[in-house]
Design a protein around this motif. Structure first.
Motif, PDB file in Angstrom:
ATOM      1  N   THR A 236       0.762  -1.107  -0.070  1.00  0.00           N
ATOM      2  CA  THR A 236      -0.112   0.090  -0.099  1.00  0.00           C
ATOM      3  C   THR A 236       0.898   1.221  -0.107  1.00  0.00           C
ATOM      4  OG1 THR A 236      -0.091  -0.180   2.382  1.00  0.00           O
ATOM      5  CG2 THR A 236      -1.971  -1.140   1.106  1.00  0.00           C
ATOM      6  N   VAL A 237       0.271   2.443  -0.381  1.00  0.00           N
ATOM      7  CA  VAL A 237       0.991   3.590  -0.199  1.00  0.00           C
ATOM      8  C   VAL A 237       0.407   4.423   0.802  1.00  0.00           C
ATOM      9  CG1 VAL A 237       2.010   3.873  -2.483  1.00  0.00           C
ATOM     10  CG2 VAL A 237      -0.111   4.840  -2.289  1.00  0.00           C
ATOM     11  N   GLU A 238       0.906   5.525   1.586  1.00  0.00           N
ATOM     12  CA  GLU A 238       0.220   6.240   2.329  1.00  0.00           C
ATOM     13  C   GLU A 238      -0.389   7.291   1.411  1.00  0.00           C
ATOM     14  OE1 GLU A 238       0.522   6.436   5.791  1.00  0.00           O
ATOM     15  OE2 GLU A 238       1.659   4.577   5.780  1.00  0.00           O
ATOM     16  N   GLY A 239      -1.672   7.406   1.859  1.00  0.00           N
ATOM     17  CA  GLY A 239      -2.702   8.471   1.183  1.00  0.00           C
ATOM     18  C   GLY A 239      -2.867   7.900  -0.270  1.00  0.00           C
ATOM     19  N   ALA A 240      -3.420   8.731  -0.913  1.00  0.00           N
ATOM     20  CA  ALA A 240      -3.852   8.439  -2.346  1.00  0.00           C
ATOM     21  C   ALA A 240      -2.806   8.598  -3.452  1.00  0.00           C
ATOM     22  CB  ALA A 240      -5.091   9.182  -2.963  1.00  0.00           C
ATOM     23  N   VAL A 241      -2.765   7.806  -4.446  1.00  0.00           N
ATOM     24  CA  VAL A 241      -1.886   8.065  -5.484  1.00  0.00           C
ATOM     25  C   VAL A 241      -2.261   9.285  -6.264  1.00  0.00           C
ATOM     26  CG1 VAL A 241      -0.673   7.214  -7.454  1.00  0.00           C
ATOM     27  CG2 VAL A 241      -1.542   5.678  -5.602  1.00  0.00           C
ATOM     28  N   LYS A 242      -1.360  10.251  -6.565  1.00  0.00           N
ATOM     29  CA  LYS A 242      -1.833  11.663  -7.083  1.00  0.00           C
ATOM     30  C   LYS A 242      -1.156  11.474  -8.690  1.00  0.00           C
ATOM     31  CE  LYS A 242      -2.555  14.558  -3.413  1.00  0.00           C
ATOM     32  NZ  LYS A 242      -1.396  14.297  -1.975  1.00  0.00           N
ATOM     33  N   VAL A 243      -2.038  11.895  -9.738  1.00  0.00           N
ATOM     34  CA  VAL A 243      -1.480  12.018 -10.923  1.00  0.00           C
ATOM     35  C   VAL A 243      -1.402  13.627 -11.319  1.00  0.00           C
ATOM     36  CG1 VAL A 243      -1.929  11.393 -13.313  1.00  0.00           C
ATOM     37  CG2 VAL A 243      -2.673  10.052 -11.642  1.00  0.00           C
ATOM     38  N   ASN A 244      -0.158  14.058 -11.693  1.00  0.00           N
ATOM     39  CA  ASN A 244      -0.181  15.331 -12.264  1.00  0.00           C
ATOM     40  C   ASN A 244      -0.103  15.313 -13.515  1.00  0.00           C
ATOM     41  OD1 ASN A 244       1.087  17.956 -12.859  1.00  0.00           O
ATOM     42  ND2 ASN A 244       2.226  18.291 -11.235  1.00  0.00           N
ATOM     43  N   ALA A 245      -1.225  15.694 -14.149  1.00  0.00           N
ATOM     44  CA  ALA A 245      -1.154  15.413 -15.752  1.00  0.00           C
ATOM     45  C   ALA A 245      -0.307  16.325 -16.551  1.00  0.00           C
ATOM     46  CB  ALA A 245      -2.599  15.609 -16.164  1.00  0.00           C
ATOM     47  N   GLU A 246      -0.059  17.476 -15.943  1.00  0.00           N
ATOM     48  CA  GLU A 246       0.896  18.390 -16.713  1.00  0.00           C
ATOM     49  C   GLU A 246       2.242  17.976 -16.748  1.00  0.00           C
ATOM     50  OE1 GLU A 246      -0.325  22.358 -15.288  1.00  0.00           O
ATOM     51  OE2 GLU A 246       1.202  23.263 -16.818  1.00  0.00           O
ATOM     52  N   GLN A 247       2.698  17.406 -15.526  1.00  0.00           N
ATOM     53  CA  GLN A 247       4.128  16.736 -15.378  1.00  0.00           C
ATOM     54  C   GLN A 247       4.193  15.397 -16.320  1.00  0.00           C
ATOM     55  OE1 GLN A 247       6.847  18.125 -13.946  1.00  0.00           O
ATOM     56  NE2 GLN A 247       8.015  16.145 -14.419  1.00  0.00           N
ATOM     57  N   LEU A 248       3.062  14.630 -16.355  1.00  0.00           N
ATOM     58  CA  LEU A 248       3.168  13.634 -17.200  1.00  0.00           C
ATOM     59  C   LEU A 248       3.436  14.031 -18.615  1.00  0.00           C
ATOM     60  CD1 LEU A 248       2.575  10.654 -17.294  1.00  0.00           C
ATOM     61  CD2 LEU A 248       0.096  11.055 -17.168  1.00  0.00           C
ATOM     62  N   GLN A 249       2.770  15.163 -19.192  1.00  0.00           N
ATOM     63  CA  GLN A 249       2.909  15.647 -20.425  1.00  0.00           C
ATOM     64  C   GLN A 249       4.464  15.909 -20.639  1.00  0.00           C
ATOM     65  OE1 GLN A 249       1.234  15.787 -23.096  1.00  0.00           O
ATOM     66  NE2 GLN A 249      -0.531  14.702 -22.136  1.00  0.00           N
ATOM     67  N   VAL A 250       4.931  16.674 -19.550  1.00  0.00           N
ATOM     68  CA  VAL A 250       6.477  17.208 -19.661  1.00  0.00           C
ATOM     69  C   VAL A 250       7.279  15.903 -19.905  1.00  0.00           C
ATOM     70  CG1 VAL A 250       8.366  18.107 -18.632  1.00  0.00           C
ATOM     71  CG2 VAL A 250       6.037  19.105 -18.192  1.00  0.00           C
ATOM     72  N   TRP A 251       7.114  14.771 -19.148  1.00  0.00           N
ATOM     73  CA  TRP A 251       7.838  13.385 -19.332  1.00  0.00           C
ATOM     74  C   TRP A 251       7.591  12.805 -20.654  1.00  0.00           C
ATOM     75  CZ3 TRP A 251       6.066   8.467 -19.727  1.00  0.00           C
ATOM     76  CH2 TRP A 251       6.991   7.361 -19.714  1.00  0.00           C
ATOM     77  N   LYS A 252       6.365  12.882 -21.086  1.00  0.00           N
ATOM     78  CA  LYS A 252       6.074  12.398 -22.454  1.00  0.00           C
ATOM     79  C   LYS A 252       6.821  13.093 -23.604  1.00  0.00           C
ATOM     80  CE  LYS A 252       2.990  13.878 -25.055  1.00  0.00           C
ATOM     81  NZ  LYS A 252       1.646  14.384 -25.534  1.00  0.00           N
ATOM     82  N   LYS A 253       6.811  14.482 -23.503  1.00  0.00           N
ATOM     83  CA  LYS A 253       7.717  15.043 -24.447  1.00  0.00           C
ATOM     84  C   LYS A 253       9.056  14.925 -24.179  1.00  0.00           C
ATOM     85  CE  LYS A 253       4.400  19.103 -24.983  1.00  0.00           C
ATOM     86  NZ  LYS A 253       3.957  20.252 -24.228  1.00  0.00           N
ATOM     87  N   LYS A 254       9.636  14.567 -23.209  1.00  0.00           N
ATOM     88  CA  LYS A 254      11.017  14.334 -23.194  1.00  0.00           C
ATOM     89  C   LYS A 254      11.312  12.893 -23.995  1.00  0.00           C
ATOM     90  CE  LYS A 254      12.682  14.862 -18.660  1.00  0.00           C
ATOM     91  NZ  LYS A 254      13.273  14.767 -17.487  1.00  0.00           N
ATOM     92  N   VAL A 255      10.469  11.855 -23.792  1.00  0.00           N
ATOM     93  CA  VAL A 255      10.573  10.895 -24.304  1.00  0.00           C
ATOM     94  C   VAL A 255      10.771  11.083 -25.880  1.00  0.00           C
ATOM     95  CG1 VAL A 255       9.628   8.363 -24.798  1.00  0.00           C
ATOM     96  CG2 VAL A 255       9.663   9.540 -22.583  1.00  0.00           C
ATOM     97  N   ILE A 256       9.618  11.750 -26.255  1.00  0.00           N
ATOM     98  CA  ILE A 256       9.759  12.171 -27.876  1.00  0.00           C
ATOM     99  C   ILE A 256      10.694  12.836 -28.233  1.00  0.00           C
ATOM    100  CG2 ILE A 256       8.193  13.581 -29.824  1.00  0.00           C
ATOM    101  CD1 ILE A 256       5.527  12.740 -27.847  1.00  0.00           C
ATOM    102  N   GLY A 257      11.239  13.754 -27.486  1.00  0.00           N
ATOM    103  CA  GLY A 257      12.438  14.759 -28.006  1.00  0.00           C
ATOM    104  C   GLY A 257      13.653  13.696 -28.028  1.00  0.00           C
ATOM    105  N   ARG A 258      13.800  12.752 -27.044  1.00  0.00           N
ATOM    106  CA  ARG A 258      15.097  12.018 -27.184  1.00  0.00           C
ATOM    107  C   ARG A 258      14.963  10.988 -28.524  1.00  0.00           C
ATOM    108  NH1 ARG A 258      15.298   9.587 -21.552  1.00  0.00           N
ATOM    109  NH2 ARG A 258      15.736  11.640 -20.521  1.00  0.00           N
TER     110      ARG A 258
END
Ligand code: FAD
Length: 467
Positions: free
Chosen positions: A77-99
């Motif tokens: 289990t994790v403490e509290g709820a799993v949170k998703v930062n959609a904006e940060q997810l986009q940043v990471w996605k763009k990094k993958v595409i960029g590479r």
């Protein structure tokens, strides 16, 4: 000598830098050709910029979120709820595409492929005009040309994209907020993949599909397993339902039973197919013909009706998948370089990155019977797989179809975790015309999901007379 900087000559011109185009360019260069590739956008095409790669980056991430929520039963289990930062997810996605985009640029450079940024338009059968983004233009004359301009998403006339509420898959892949309610029009692979992805990231998801089943044409045995999981995930699927239009209150739909409904989606993803991208390409000036749907018909050598002009990938029709595009690209380059190459379509794998994944290669049971084969079929359920049990993911089945007389494997159709990886082995089996004996007697590592294919082959082989 006068060098005209507005005119350039090349042996092979490739139009489009997606998986069809860039693979063609590299292969032609490897075979000693002087190659120029024209791309009006970023290298990598739909696949890298707004298709396979960004979708799998998000789908994998959503899978992690979902998995964390699922494993509480095992004491994780994790403490509290799993949170998703959609904006940060986009940043990471763009990094993958960029590479990966950079990687293709490097590939072009190291193979001495000249990359020209701009939009190409045929002005005759041996030359194109390229308009660059700064308003400049130049002529590129060629001996051979490979058209690899891909496809674009199809639009419904009564459901026009506004890219805010009514979205293309590309828009849906770039959302900086998780939708409250995502309505997906079209239960094909793109719609389902993204629908499941956003459901796992927290959205309510409803799928509207006009046909009797999602993923029309896919073996119903696989669909049954997928539908069970969609229900478990809380995704609503309306079959034989037709979207009619969108109003202030939501998407107007006629449901399968004839009732009218309004689905209050804050985002509506329309994913009802793709059409060839030949707009402004000037095919007529080159004499290249298209079929009624606008695709460019090609031979197994990827030749169009104009012998020195080739077409590969989505624009050439057939299955609209990246690996089919890159395969054709390499074949076209080899034919141009004088090699005896041709496409053979016996073993073209397809993967749907749903949960569970679907993957298949070769003939389904129904297609094998329709083709006149006397068929032997085996099904190996994931519930009998030790590896699947250890993963806690037992929703799945491996279905193997063989010719009963010869034992030759005709198709492998699977649903379950990681079948996207397993299908490569099945593809090799078909490519090598393996029999069920070959597969059954191949030592598979234990405990792995790959044993499922061996087990299915053994069911048929040990069941054949005399074995
Ligand atoms: P494209 O990749 O479309 O590339 C064509 C290129 O040509 C583009 O870069 C375009 O800018 C350029 N171009 C067009 N016209 C001109 C012109 N006149 N001048 C210069 N340049 C031009 N396939 C898979 O196999 N697996 C997947 O998981 C998968 N997921 C997908 C998910 C989504 C959301 C989408 C939309 C597609 C997905 N696909 C997947 C399909 C895959 O992206 C395509 O089959 C593949 O990109 C086709 O490659 P291509 O080279 O034919 O064309």
């Amino acid at each position: 000598m006068v060098i005209d900087s507005n005119r350039q000559e090349t042996e092979v011109l490739v139009v489009g830098g997606g998986p069809g185009g860039y693979e063609a360019a590299v292969r032609a260069a490897q075979l000693g050709k002087v190659v120029t590739l024209v791309e009006m956008d970023e290298l990598g095409g739909t696949c890298l910029q707004r298709g396979c790669i960004p979708s799998k980056a998000l789908i994998h991430s959503a899978g992690i979120v979902h998995r964390i929520q699922e494993v509480a039963e095992r004491g994780i289990t994790v403490e509290g709820a799993v949170k998703v930062n959609a904006e940060q997810l986009q940043v990471w996605k763009k990094k993958v595409i960029g590479r990966l985009t950079q990687g293709i640029g490097f590939l072009m450079k190291s193979n001495q492929v000249t990359v020209v940024k701009g939009r190409a338009r045929f002005t005759g059968p041996r030359e194109v005009q390229v308009e660059d983004p700064q308003g400049g233009s130049r002529v590129v004359a060629f001996q051979h040309c490979i058209i690899a301009t891909g496809s674009v998403t199809a639009e419904l006339p009564f459901l026009k994209f506004d890219h805010e509420r009514v979205l293309t898959a590309g828009d849906a892949l770039a959302l900086k907020e998780i939708p409250r309610h995502l309505v997906v029009v079209g239960g094909g692979y793109i719609g389902l993949e993204l629908g499941i992805c956003y459901r796992k990231l927290g959205a309510e998801v409803t799928v509207v599909e006009a046909a009797e089943q999602v993923l029309p044409g896919t073996d119903p045995d696989l669909i049954q397993v997928l539908m069970r999981k969609l229900r478990k995930l809380g995704i609503t699927v309306h079959l034989q339902a037709k979207a009619r239009g969108v109003g202030a209150t939501g998407l107007q739909v006629t449901l399968g039973d004839g009732q009218e409904a309004v689905l209050d989606g804050d985002r509506i993803l329309v994913s009802v197919g793709r059409k060839p991208y030949t707009e402004g390409l000037g095919l007529a000036a080159a004499g290249v013909q298209t079929d009624v749907k606008g695709f460019i018909p090609v031979t197994d050598e990827c030749r169009t009706n104009v012998p020195h002009i080739f077409a590969v990938g989505d624009v050439a029709g057939g299955v609209l998948l990246a690996h089919k595009a890159s395969h054709q690209g390499k074949i076209a380059a080899e034919v141009i370089a004088g090699k005896k190459s041709a496409c053979d379509w016996v073993a073209v794998p397809a993967v749907v990155f749903t949960d569970p994944e679907i993957a298949y290669v070769g003939l389904s049971e129904a297609a094998a019977r329709a083709a006149g084969h006397e068929v032997a079929v085996a099904k190996f359920p994931y519930t009998a797989s030790g590896r699947a049990m250890t993963m806690g993911e037992t929703d799945g089945v491996v279905k193997l179809v063989a010719n009963k007389q010869t034992g030759v494997v005709l198709g492998v159709h699977m649903v379950g975790p990681e079948v996207s990886e397993l299908v490569a082995a099945a593809t090799l089996a078909l490519e090598m015309a393996a029999t069920v004996e070959d597969v059954a007697r191949t030592i598979h590592p234990h405990p792995t999901l790959s044993e499922g294919i061996m087990e299915a082959a053994q069911q048929i082989f040990f069941g054949l007379k005399g074995h």
